[in-house]
Write an enzyme that holds these catalytic residues in place. Structure first.
Site, PDB file in Angstrom:
ATOM      1  N   CYS A  84       9.845 -20.237  41.553  1.00  0.00           N
ATOM      2  CA  CYS A  84       8.736 -20.338  42.124  1.00  0.00           C
ATOM      3  C   CYS A  84       8.765 -20.281  43.488  1.00  0.00           C
ATOM      4  O   CYS A  84       9.505 -21.183  44.373  1.00  0.00           O
ATOM      5  CB  CYS A  84       7.764 -21.692  41.855  1.00  0.00           C
ATOM      6  SG  CYS A  84       7.427 -21.598  40.063  1.00  0.00           S
ATOM      7  N   ARG A  86      14.205 -15.760  44.674  1.00  0.00           N
ATOM      8  CA  ARG A  86      14.242 -17.102  43.946  1.00  0.00           C
ATOM      9  C   ARG A  86      13.802 -16.709  42.531  1.00  0.00           C
ATOM     10  O   ARG A  86      14.105 -17.679  41.657  1.00  0.00           O
ATOM     11  CB  ARG A  86      13.072 -17.961  44.481  1.00  0.00           C
ATOM     12  CG  ARG A  86      13.190 -18.473  45.883  1.00  0.00           C
ATOM     13  CD  ARG A  86      12.191 -19.016  46.662  1.00  0.00           C
ATOM     14  NE  ARG A  86      11.933 -20.392  45.767  1.00  0.00           N
ATOM     15  CZ  ARG A  86      12.649 -21.520  46.256  1.00  0.00           C
ATOM     16  NH1 ARG A  86      13.455 -21.417  47.239  1.00  0.00           N
ATOM     17  NH2 ARG A  86      12.562 -22.684  45.741  1.00  0.00           N
ATOM     18  N   TRP A 123       7.590 -18.688  38.401  1.00  0.00           N
ATOM     19  CA  TRP A 123       8.743 -18.428  37.553  1.00  0.00           C
ATOM     20  C   TRP A 123       8.055 -19.317  36.430  1.00  0.00           C
ATOM     21  O   TRP A 123       8.112 -20.660  36.379  1.00  0.00           O
ATOM     22  CB  TRP A 123       9.786 -19.078  38.001  1.00  0.00           C
ATOM     23  CG  TRP A 123      11.072 -18.633  36.903  1.00  0.00           C
ATOM     24  CD1 TRP A 123      11.780 -17.495  36.880  1.00  0.00           C
ATOM     25  CD2 TRP A 123      11.582 -19.569  36.099  1.00  0.00           C
ATOM     26  NE1 TRP A 123      12.834 -17.544  36.038  1.00  0.00           N
ATOM     27  CE2 TRP A 123      12.837 -18.766  35.367  1.00  0.00           C
ATOM     28  CE3 TRP A 123      11.362 -20.771  35.610  1.00  0.00           C
ATOM     29  CZ2 TRP A 123      13.683 -19.286  34.617  1.00  0.00           C
ATOM     30  CZ3 TRP A 123      12.336 -21.366  34.619  1.00  0.00           C
ATOM     31  CH2 TRP A 123      13.148 -20.493  34.165  1.00  0.00           C
ATOM     32  N   ASN A 131       4.946 -25.637  42.909  1.00  0.00           N
ATOM     33  CA  ASN A 131       6.429 -25.441  42.624  1.00  0.00           C
ATOM     34  C   ASN A 131       6.893 -26.834  42.043  1.00  0.00           C
ATOM     35  O   ASN A 131       6.773 -27.658  42.490  1.00  0.00           O
ATOM     36  CB  ASN A 131       7.317 -24.888  43.943  1.00  0.00           C
ATOM     37  CG  ASN A 131       8.736 -24.944  43.272  1.00  0.00           C
ATOM     38  OD1 ASN A 131       9.123 -24.711  42.063  1.00  0.00           O
ATOM     39  ND2 ASN A 131       9.578 -24.761  44.350  1.00  0.00           N
ATOM     40  N   GLY A 132       7.325 -26.807  40.463  1.00  0.00           N
ATOM     41  CA  GLY A 132       7.676 -28.115  40.053  1.00  0.00           C
ATOM     42  C   GLY A 132       7.075 -28.187  38.541  1.00  0.00           C
ATOM     43  O   GLY A 132       6.607 -27.108  38.164  1.00  0.00           O
ATOM     44  N   GLU A 141      33.533 -17.493  35.204  1.00  0.00           N
ATOM     45  CA  GLU A 141      32.828 -16.860  36.210  1.00  0.00           C
ATOM     46  C   GLU A 141      32.597 -15.452  36.028  1.00  0.00           C
ATOM     47  O   GLU A 141      31.551 -14.847  36.333  1.00  0.00           O
ATOM     48  CB  GLU A 141      33.530 -17.332  37.539  1.00  0.00           C
ATOM     49  CG  GLU A 141      32.712 -16.715  38.821  1.00  0.00           C
ATOM     50  CD  GLU A 141      31.169 -17.303  38.968  1.00  0.00           C
ATOM     51  OE1 GLU A 141      30.843 -18.160  38.232  1.00  0.00           O
ATOM     52  OE2 GLU A 141      30.658 -16.602  39.813  1.00  0.00           O
ATOM     53  N   LYS A 153      29.021 -13.606  35.831  1.00  0.00           N
ATOM     54  CA  LYS A 153      28.349 -12.506  36.696  1.00  0.00           C
ATOM     55  C   LYS A 153      28.245 -11.197  35.801  1.00  0.00           C
ATOM     56  O   LYS A 153      27.025 -10.975  36.089  1.00  0.00           O
ATOM     57  CB  LYS A 153      29.808 -12.001  37.697  1.00  0.00           C
ATOM     58  CG  LYS A 153      30.159 -12.558  38.984  1.00  0.00           C
ATOM     59  CD  LYS A 153      29.055 -13.113  39.964  1.00  0.00           C
ATOM     60  CE  LYS A 153      28.003 -14.050  39.522  1.00  0.00           C
ATOM     61  NZ  LYS A 153      28.146 -15.351  39.852  1.00  0.00           N
ATOM     62  N   GLU A 187      24.764 -12.135  33.788  1.00  0.00           N
ATOM     63  CA  GLU A 187      23.447 -12.137  34.510  1.00  0.00           C
ATOM     64  C   GLU A 187      23.058 -11.054  34.985  1.00  0.00           C
ATOM     65  O   GLU A 187      21.910 -10.884  35.372  1.00  0.00           O
ATOM     66  CB  GLU A 187      23.698 -13.377  35.598  1.00  0.00           C
ATOM     67  CG  GLU A 187      24.585 -13.422  36.412  1.00  0.00           C
ATOM     68  CD  GLU A 187      24.605 -14.534  37.283  1.00  0.00           C
ATOM     69  OE1 GLU A 187      23.598 -15.358  37.394  1.00  0.00           O
ATOM     70  OE2 GLU A 187      25.617 -14.766  38.182  1.00  0.00           O
ATOM     71  N   HIS A 216      41.354 -18.667  17.066  1.00  0.00           N
ATOM     72  CA  HIS A 216      40.810 -19.796  15.951  1.00  0.00           C
ATOM     73  C   HIS A 216      39.168 -19.170  15.855  1.00  0.00           C
ATOM     74  O   HIS A 216      38.292 -20.172  15.426  1.00  0.00           O
ATOM     75  CB  HIS A 216      40.716 -20.925  16.905  1.00  0.00           C
ATOM     76  CG  HIS A 216      42.057 -21.575  17.058  1.00  0.00           C
ATOM     77  ND1 HIS A 216      42.863 -22.159  16.136  1.00  0.00           N
ATOM     78  CD2 HIS A 216      42.978 -21.364  18.273  1.00  0.00           C
ATOM     79  CE1 HIS A 216      44.120 -22.521  16.627  1.00  0.00           C
ATOM     80  NE2 HIS A 216      44.330 -22.046  17.943  1.00  0.00           N
ATOM     81  N   LYS A 233      16.755 -17.887  41.705  1.00  0.00           N
ATOM     82  CA  LYS A 233      18.260 -18.182  42.645  1.00  0.00           C
ATOM     83  C   LYS A 233      18.378 -19.880  42.672  1.00  0.00           C
ATOM     84  O   LYS A 233      19.474 -20.423  42.845  1.00  0.00           O
ATOM     85  CB  LYS A 233      17.743 -17.700  44.185  1.00  0.00           C
ATOM     86  CG  LYS A 233      18.838 -18.020  45.080  1.00  0.00           C
ATOM     87  CD  LYS A 233      20.074 -17.532  44.764  1.00  0.00           C
ATOM     88  CE  LYS A 233      21.316 -17.517  45.686  1.00  0.00           C
ATOM     89  NZ  LYS A 233      22.551 -17.196  45.365  1.00  0.00           N
TER      90      LYS A 233
HETATM   91  C1  AGP Z   1      25.299 -17.790  39.194  1.00  0.00           C
HETATM   92  O1  AGP Z   1      25.261 -16.639  39.673  1.00  0.00           O
HETATM   93  C2  AGP Z   1      23.933 -18.457  39.304  1.00  0.00           C
HETATM   94  N1  AGP Z   1      22.810 -17.759  39.729  1.00  0.00           N
HETATM   95  C3  AGP Z   1      23.699 -19.958  38.925  1.00  0.00           C
HETATM   96  O2  AGP Z   1      24.711 -20.176  37.651  1.00  0.00           O
HETATM   97  C4  AGP Z   1      23.933 -20.947  39.863  1.00  0.00           C
HETATM   98  O3  AGP Z   1      25.178 -21.009  40.279  1.00  0.00           O
HETATM   99  C5  AGP Z   1      23.318 -22.194  39.564  1.00  0.00           C
HETATM  100  O4  AGP Z   1      22.089 -22.312  38.937  1.00  0.00           O
HETATM  101  C6  AGP Z   1      23.622 -23.429  40.360  1.00  0.00           C
HETATM  102  O5  AGP Z   1      22.989 -23.088  41.500  1.00  0.00           O
HETATM  103  P1  AGP Z   1      23.279 -24.142  42.892  1.00  0.00           P
HETATM  104  O6  AGP Z   1      24.524 -23.634  43.257  1.00  0.00           O
HETATM  105  O7  AGP Z   1      22.451 -23.593  43.857  1.00  0.00           O
HETATM  106  O8  AGP Z   1      23.038 -25.591  42.671  1.00  0.00           O
END
Ligand code: AGP
Length: 603
Positions: free
Chosen positions: A2, A28, A74, A98-99, A476, A480, A483, A499, A598
């Protein structure tokens, strides 16, 4: 997650400011957008599902307005659709939010009993009706918002317009970010700085429970006792050029390429001139006997790398936890525990809650944050800023790497304070910085990533495997790819595959195998052979010291061997760039992947 933008002033057309601002907040994450603007003392609202360009098509940009609020939503309460989008208007009150309001159902019942009816499924419309009801009783917006903050439970940043005050914008926040930006004869509210950087870099951070009243010429901030207070005016340092794409196709690609510079900027304040040795300018770590690292997503993955480095060099136990779990679990902490919260945005709701929980237990907290002045940065006992600059792409790259670099420095500092490492060894690490930066630059130019991406971009399922620090990297790498390309993948400790999940490997299932740790390399290679024997198409990422000609891989990327602290900063680059190329081949919305935000400011 948001985005809010608001404008009051006679110098510009509010409608233009709102749309520009919403575009700058797109990163965002959102699924619908809307604006409300004052025209001839009357509020008009335009909302649309999907991208901002859908909204733009419905707007008459010739209309002049001096007051407005805009929002990218969002969805949390109710599906993404026009009715649920913001702004919402009830009676004389129009708001963007937002919230999440936790007691909205309770409040809704009371409001319905008082004659209100609701069109949307949102908690926001309930806030709107509540403010309208209180305004009808009190007729004074500051008193109304004061009452409101006592009645609302949950998190909120609100931009508010009252039909009776066509030249005034109100704002209030609790646990969701909001800034007040200062222009000349015009003022703004925004969720984040990029939305206002075209106009001003002067801003005020609105703190929890503060109310802001903005006109074109005045900003009044009221504290919890409804007294007007003086707030510090801050200047935003990142410039607008740096937030633009600079010729790259996507922000993600630009940000991946910025990593050498970001790592240098992040490390520089902690080492002496000419990259010679470590400076003593970090918090004192001497008394801690245990560390809890808490974070979400990629920041959590960075934390896992931190665990390996701190345990190896400083010889103390490190527990890495996902913030949304940590905030509700039993903690095993005492006054010799340090809780490290890692967050790029500094606003992630779960990480913030974990920080507050640690503080309630009177435990020392240290934040590793990118966004200066963000909630986590402000609330932690100590803060170490990474210098990643503005990260726009939802998928983090440069901030993740900077977090890893900072954790490496922390590992050295703890090891030093506990006398577990010699000064010579520390100097050897530090003196590798030039090599690190040069090798990062070379890896960024490797031309094999696209070739590998072409082999895997139409697959539905793949694996990332590694052991120890290479497993943290695998996690990681897998995130990547998932997402931004929407391909399902799983990260596994290489020894764990047999396993259960090895049953998913069939002819040509891609398996990324990361082998950079000599102490465990042969074991990982045995596991790679197990996968290969079941038909896996293996893409090997291996250091030059461990490289060999063999038949257990199909593709190979050789990365230079460097010290343990810096190795992950090289190993991650191929994983980032292959994910990027795959997503591009699949025509995905790379900078703004579906369903993602974001900064995740709700629980
Ligand atoms: C990863 O690419 C993300 N977009 C996500 O996992 C992100 O790292 C996570 O939401 C944490 O965000 P922050 O570092 O702003 O707390």
């Amino acid at each position: 997650m948001c985005g809010i933008i608001g404008y009051v002033g006679k110098k510009k057309n509010a409608i233009h400011v709102l749309i520009n601002g919403l575009k700058a907040l797109e990163y965002r994450g959102y699924d619908s957008a809307g604006i409300a603007y004052m025209e001839n003392n009357k509020i008009n609202i335009i909302k649309e599902q999907g991208k901002i360009k859908n909204l733009e098509e419905k707007i008459d940009f010739k209309i002049k307005s001096n007051l407005g609020i805009g929002h990218t939503r969002w969805a949390t309460h109710g599906k993404p659709c026009v009715i649920n989008s913001h702004p919402h208007k009830v009676g004389k009150i129009t708001i963007v939010h937002n919230g999440i309001i936790e007691n909205y159902e309770e409040l809704k019942k009371i409001l319905i009993q008082n004659g209100y009816s609701f069109k949307s499924e949102t908690d926001t419309e309930v806030i709107c009706a509540l403010i309208d009801k209180l305004y009808n009783e009190k007729n004074d917006m500051i008193q109304v918002l004061d009452k409101c903050r006592n009645l609302l439970k949950g998190s909120y940043a609100l931009g508010i317009i009252n039909d009776d005050q066509p030249n005034t914008l109100y704002a209030i926040r609790k646990d969701s970010p909001l800034i007040i930006a200062i222009g000349e004869n015009e003022n703004y509210i925004s969720s984040d700085v990029p939305a206002i950087l075209d106009y001003t870099n002067k801003y005020i951070l609105l703190d929890n429970n503060e109310i802001a009243k903005l006109t074109d010429s005045k900003i009044d901030i009221y504290n919890i006792n409804n007294e007007i207070i003086t707030k510090k005016i801050k200047t935003f340092e990142w410039n607008i050029e740096k937030t633009l794409k600079n010729g790259y196709d996507h922000f993600m690609l630009k940000e991946i390429n910025e990593q050498p510079e970001v790592i240098k900027d992040t490390l520089l304040p902690y080492i002496s001139n000419g990259y010679k040795s470590l400076l003593n300018n970090m918090p004192c770590f001497k008394n801690y006997e245990k560390i809890d690292i808490v974070a979400c997503g990629s920041a959590y993955h960075a934390g896992l790398i931190g665990k390996y480095l701190i345990e190896k060099y400083a010889d103390i136990p490190v527990n890495v936890e996902i913030a949304s779990e940590y905030r509700y679990k039993k903690l095993f902490i005492n006054n010799k525990t340090l809780v490290i919260i890692i967050s790029q945005s500094g606003e992630t709701a779960d990480s913030l809650a974990a920080l507050r929980k640690a503080k309630e237990h009177n435990i020392d907290t240290l934040a590793i944050v990118n966004v200066v002045g963000s909630s986590i940065a402000r609330e932690a006992k100590d803060v170490l800023y990474i210098k990643a600059g503005c990260e726009i792409a939802v998928a983090t790259t440069k901030a993740y790497s900077a977090q890893v670099a900072m954790l490496g420095l922390i590992a050295l500092n703890i090891a030093k304070s506990k006398k577990k490492i010699s000064n010579q060894k520390i100097d050897n690490f530090i003196q590798d910085i030039d090599t690190l930066i040069n090798e990062m630059k070379k890896l960024l130019k490797n031309e094999n990533y696209l070739k590998i991406a072409k082999n895997i971009y139409n697959k539905n399922n793949l694996f990332f495997i590694g052991r120890k620090i290479d497993y943290a990297l695998a996690m990681e790498g897998s995130l990547k790819l998932k997402e931004i390309s929407y391909i399902h993948s799983e990260a596994y400790p290489a020894g764990e595959l047999k396993h259960g999940s090895i049953s998913l490997i069939e002819e040509k299932t891609p398996v990324f195998a990361i082998v950079t740790d000599k102490s465990i390399a042969e074991k990982t290679i045995s596991n790679i052979k197990e996968a290969k024997a079941r038909g896996a198409e293996v893409i090997l990422i291996i250091t030059d010291e461990l490289d060999r000609e063999a038949d257990f891989y199909d593709e190979k990327i050789v990365i230079p061997k460097i010290n343990d602290l810096f190795q992950p900063l090289l190993s991650i680059i191929p994983l980032q760039l292959i994910s990027y190329e795959v997503a591009k081949l699949r025509n995905c919305d790379i900078d703004k992947p579906r369903n993602l935000a974001k900064s995740v400011t709700v629980e």
